[in-house]
Scaffold this motif. Structure first.
Motif, mmCIF file in Angstrom:
data_model
loop_
_atom_site.group_PDB
_atom_site.id
_atom_site.type_symbol
_atom_site.label_atom_id
_atom_site.label_comp_id
_atom_site.label_asym_id
_atom_site.label_seq_id
_atom_site.Cartn_x
_atom_site.Cartn_y
_atom_site.Cartn_z
ATOM 1 N N TRP A 28 0.833 -1.210 0.000
ATOM 2 C CA TRP A 28 0.000 0.000 0.000
ATOM 3 C C TRP A 28 0.869 1.263 0.000
ATOM 4 O O TRP A 28 0.539 2.241 -0.690
ATOM 5 C CB TRP A 28 -0.912 -0.016 1.214
ATOM 6 N N GLU A 29 1.966 1.236 0.751
ATOM 7 C CA GLU A 29 2.864 2.388 0.757
ATOM 8 C C GLU A 29 3.464 2.603 -0.629
ATOM 9 O O GLU A 29 3.552 3.745 -1.113
ATOM 10 C CB GLU A 29 3.982 2.183 1.779
ATOM 11 N N LYS B 231 0.906 4.191 -2.930
ATOM 12 C CA LYS B 231 0.736 5.627 -2.690
ATOM 13 C C LYS B 231 1.910 6.420 -3.262
ATOM 14 O O LYS B 231 1.719 7.513 -3.812
ATOM 15 C CB LYS B 231 0.603 5.889 -1.185
#
Length: 254
Positions: free
Chosen positions: A72-73, A76
């Motif tokens: 997820w990081e 982003k």
């Protein structure tokens, strides 16, 4: 990475075929030994493999959470790269004085090349593949001497923006905005490189596999009275879930 919604069974088998062989060998050996030396092996209560199965579930849950957070990081960060790349071109198109279309187009194409190059370098591939069509011959030759080719292209972007300011084609406020966007792109590149170089300890995966194999051994001993043609497939089925989750977490973190 899987891009299809329907996961082929062959793909799942390919993921854990080595682990299946180990489980089959361990289960068959444990079944043979427990029946050959039955009088010397104490009764194994089901609570022991149940406890090990619970411990494996906790460890897998931790790894899945950490892998998802890492994925997820990265998602982003790449989303920020896409947005800042668009912002850079839009700022140049609207805030630079008219008559500089050639320079703006050059920077825009170089930014496309930078995105491709960064993606390639993060995958340990040739960072100059598929970018020659976006760069001038001079730029392409210049970046060959740099070890970090995406960073070299960002330096070219900053130099061209500075040249526009020296020629009084931009205002100071405009320069600050464009420079902020370039700084954001540099920060995103650094964060992506940090994720790439920060890996899970290999010992975690090894210990997890050892515990799963220990679970198979204890469960095989607990199922002493079950025939081998029922016991071995059962061991394979139960261990498959653990191995597939572990493999999925490993693929997600990569």
């Amino acid at each position: 990475m899987l891009l299809r919604r329907n996961i082929p069974v062959r793909y799942l088998f390919e993921m854990i075929k080595i682990e299946w062989l180990y489980v089959f060998a361990i289960g068959f050996t444990a079944h043979y030994l427990t029946h050959t030396f039955r009088e010397f092996i104490p009764e194994m209560p089901l609570a022991i493999p149940l406890f090990l199965g619970t411990a494996i579930s906790v460890l897998l849950s931790f790894k899945l959470n950490q892998s998802y957070e890492r994925w997820w990081e990265a998602r982003k960060i790449w989303g920020a790269i896409v947005n800042d790349s668009r912002n850079l071109v839009l700022q140049l198109q609207t805030l630079v004085a008219k008559g500089n279309d050639e320079v703006v187009n050059k920077i825009a194409l170089r930014q496309i090349a930078w995105c491709y190059s960064l993606g390639q370098s993060l995958r340990d591939r040739n960072a100059t593949d598929n970018i020659i069509e976006f760069l001038s011959d001079e730029d392409f030759t210049s970046i060959q001497s740099h070890s970090n080719k995406p960073l070299a292209m960002l330096q070219m972007q900053a130099k061209d923006v500075a040249d526009l300011k020296e020629k009084q084609q931009t205002e100071v406020f405009t320069l600050v905005q464009i420079n902020t966007t370039l700084v954001n792109l540099t920060n995103s590149m650094g964060m992506a490189e940090r994720i790439k170089t920060t890996v899970f300890p290999i010992t975690y995966r090894i210990f997890l596999h050892l515990i799963i194999y220990l679970f198979v051994i204890t469960l095989s001993i607990s199922l002493l009275d079950i025939k081998s043609y029922f016991e071995i497939p059962l061991l394979l089925i139960l261990s498959t879930g653990f191995f597939l989750l572990e493999k999925s977490a490993t693929e997600m973190q990569d």
